[in-house]
Design a protein around this motif. Sequence first.
Motif, PDB file in Angstrom:
ATOM      1  N   GLY A 137       0.788  -1.224   0.000  1.00  0.00           N
ATOM      2  CA  GLY A 137       0.000   0.000   0.000  1.00  0.00           C
ATOM      3  C   GLY A 137       0.820   1.273   0.000  1.00  0.00           C
ATOM      4  N   THR A 138       2.148   1.167  -0.128  1.00  0.00           N
ATOM      5  CA  THR A 138       3.012   2.335  -0.131  1.00  0.00           C
ATOM      6  C   THR A 138       4.034   2.226  -1.255  1.00  0.00           C
ATOM      7  N   PHE A 139       4.638   3.383  -1.572  1.00  0.00           N
ATOM      8  CA  PHE A 139       5.662   3.430  -2.612  1.00  0.00           C
ATOM      9  C   PHE A 139       6.810   4.310  -2.132  1.00  0.00           C
ATOM     10  N   ARG A 140       8.037   3.854  -2.375  1.00  0.00           N
ATOM     11  CA  ARG A 140       9.218   4.667  -2.067  1.00  0.00           C
ATOM     12  C   ARG A 140      10.210   4.548  -3.214  1.00  0.00           C
ATOM     13  N   GLY A 141      10.541   5.677  -3.810  1.00  0.00           N
ATOM     14  CA  GLY A 141      11.576   5.724  -4.840  1.00  0.00           C
ATOM     15  C   GLY A 141      12.820   6.342  -4.259  1.00  0.00           C
ATOM     16  N   ASN A 196      12.847  15.184  -3.595  1.00  0.00           N
ATOM     17  CA  ASN A 196      13.493  14.295  -2.628  1.00  0.00           C
ATOM     18  C   ASN A 196      12.813  14.356  -1.277  1.00  0.00           C
ATOM     19  N   GLU A 197      12.363  15.556  -0.844  1.00  0.00           N
ATOM     20  CA  GLU A 197      11.778  15.717   0.469  1.00  0.00           C
ATOM     21  C   GLU A 197      10.386  15.102   0.547  1.00  0.00           C
ATOM     22  N   ARG A 198       9.590  15.267  -0.485  1.00  0.00           N
ATOM     23  CA  ARG A 198       8.212  14.804  -0.451  1.00  0.00           C
ATOM     24  C   ARG A 198       8.079  13.396  -0.998  1.00  0.00           C
ATOM     25  N   GLY A 199       9.038  12.954  -1.777  1.00  0.00           N
ATOM     26  CA  GLY A 199       8.939  11.643  -2.396  1.00  0.00           C
ATOM     27  C   GLY A 199       8.286  11.725  -3.757  1.00  0.00           C
ATOM     28  N   GLU A 200       8.720  10.880  -4.644  1.00  0.00           N
ATOM     29  CA  GLU A 200       8.213  10.896  -6.015  1.00  0.00           C
ATOM     30  C   GLU A 200       6.767  10.413  -6.081  1.00  0.00           C
ATOM     31  N   TRP A 201       5.968  11.098  -6.885  1.00  0.00           N
ATOM     32  CA  TRP A 201       4.612  10.632  -7.211  1.00  0.00           C
ATOM     33  C   TRP A 201       4.119  11.357  -8.462  1.00  0.00           C
ATOM     34  N   ASP A 258      -3.905  13.377  -2.619  1.00  0.00           N
ATOM     35  CA  ASP A 258      -4.438  12.138  -2.035  1.00  0.00           C
ATOM     36  C   ASP A 258      -3.338  11.129  -1.742  1.00  0.00           C
ATOM     37  N   VAL A 259      -2.092  11.575  -1.745  1.00  0.00           N
ATOM     38  CA  VAL A 259      -0.970  10.664  -1.522  1.00  0.00           C
ATOM     39  C   VAL A 259      -0.067  11.266  -0.440  1.00  0.00           C
ATOM     40  N   PRO A 260      -0.404  11.031   0.834  1.00  0.00           N
ATOM     41  CA  PRO A 260       0.417  11.606   1.917  1.00  0.00           C
ATOM     42  C   PRO A 260       1.859  11.128   1.839  1.00  0.00           C
ATOM     43  N   ARG A 295       8.304   8.086   2.008  1.00  0.00           N
ATOM     44  CA  ARG A 295       7.404   7.031   1.542  1.00  0.00           C
ATOM     45  C   ARG A 295       6.040   7.659   1.242  1.00  0.00           C
ATOM     46  N   ARG A 296       5.447   7.301   0.096  1.00  0.00           N
ATOM     47  CA  ARG A 296       4.140   7.821  -0.298  1.00  0.00           C
ATOM     48  C   ARG A 296       3.081   6.746  -0.091  1.00  0.00           C
TER      49      ARG A 296
END
Length: 489
Positions: free
Chosen positions: A11-15, A32-37, A84-86, A121-122
């Motif tokens: 249920g999560t994604f981290r690049g 980099n700070e917020r994470g890729e989405w 919608d992607v914390p 992590r998103r």
Amino acid sequence: MLTIEVEFLHGTFRGSGADLAVAGSDGRGDSNERGEWPPSPARLFSALVGADGTRDRCRVTDGSELRLLERLPPPVIHADGDGDVPSSPINDRFVVANATDKGTMQDYPARIGTVARPGARRSPRHPRVAYAWPDADLDAATVDALRRRAARVGYLGCADSPVRVQVSTGAPGDGVPATTWAPDPEGRAHLAVPFEGLVDVLDQIFDDFTDRGPVRRSWYAIEHARYAPPGDARRPAVHQVPGNVVWLRFEQALPGRLVLAVTTTLRSAVLDLYQRGAPDEELPPVLTGHGFEGRRDYQHVHWLALPDVGHPRSRGRIHGAAIWLPDSTQPTVVTGVQRAVWRLTELVRPEVFSVGVRPEDGAGPWAANPGRWTAPATRFRSVYPVVHERFVRPEPGAGTIAEWCAHAGLPAPVLFRQQRAPLLPGSVPLKPHEVFRPGDPRKPYRHMELVFDQPVAGPVVVGGKRQFGLGLFAPVTGDEDGREEGPRG
């Protein structure tokens, strides 16, 4: 139609924040700070490459399907909107360094610890993303090969983002969000996308690693596409300066007065590496500028130095560079320049400067970030003075300025002003020997402000020596003294 669906099993994604070759950038420098989405199409492509390898490393395919996939246009991405992607930042932690050393790291003798900064992590509302190419027309064998690769993909991004990947020739299935990120020349999101030749780039990275071990840079080249996020309100029509841009950042800042030394040194280094890559070919005129003598309505490559200007603490130091190629440049020439830049690691001008160079990755100073120079705006102020294209007495008027803007691929400004002193904080007042090379005809040069009746997306460069970075403008999006909202370099 071709659709590739990705389900995030946790249920999560981290690049990886260090792997911006496939991460892309949102233009604000804070990916980099917020994470890729969403996960970029180039990241998905890289995962498919890794699933079965290339060349003689292929096991269940022959690799030809990758060549077809890299030629497809940017896909429509079915994914939640960014709101919608914390994002959850991950604390630094120490891991065992992969090298012998004195000391002990927990239960590992002769090893030491090194800090790992994994980024963020998103957590999307819908744990599914689909990449759709509505007009793709692939044969059954190619689709089957992509299915075989997809079945071998274990994770997307970092290893703690396990996924299930499926390939189909129909519309996205149930559970995929209805919201879409659509390719849009005026979109405000930038995502890395595959391009013809990406397999060769990844093979070169692999060969470099196997031959020499870990190398200083983790990527060599990438292309981006603009996307309109879900629900993005349509902005006024933007005039996009046409062209292809390669962005670089420096490992140390250089004095702003060295603008001409930096751009001429960059030109010499890239042309030398380009010629080595094609020793039997003559350098194309678009790179050398030869054959355009006596013409003012020409466009060939621009070598740009990118300084820190525009806010009260700016010092005008050069943090990066850009290579702008006109839209008419042959694709083979663009590829040749990119390949030359892949091999460029240092710029050296004896007794003047020596600086390490790397492709811009979104993690460096704001001055080197593409968003600093491509943000749409109606008001621009010169960073370096504009050299007059011809002598005009007493000063160039509106018609002359409009002509110079047309030569640079810009609309006619509705307002302009010019003066000798810089208009932006940090801008360096250049002396004549810092503007002209020996033998150059001496012409007037002035700082200028241009106002257009529609947003313009740069880079904006105007004047008689724009090919060497003079006449570079910065968008002004804040108040009248040039202070802006956004990251600082």
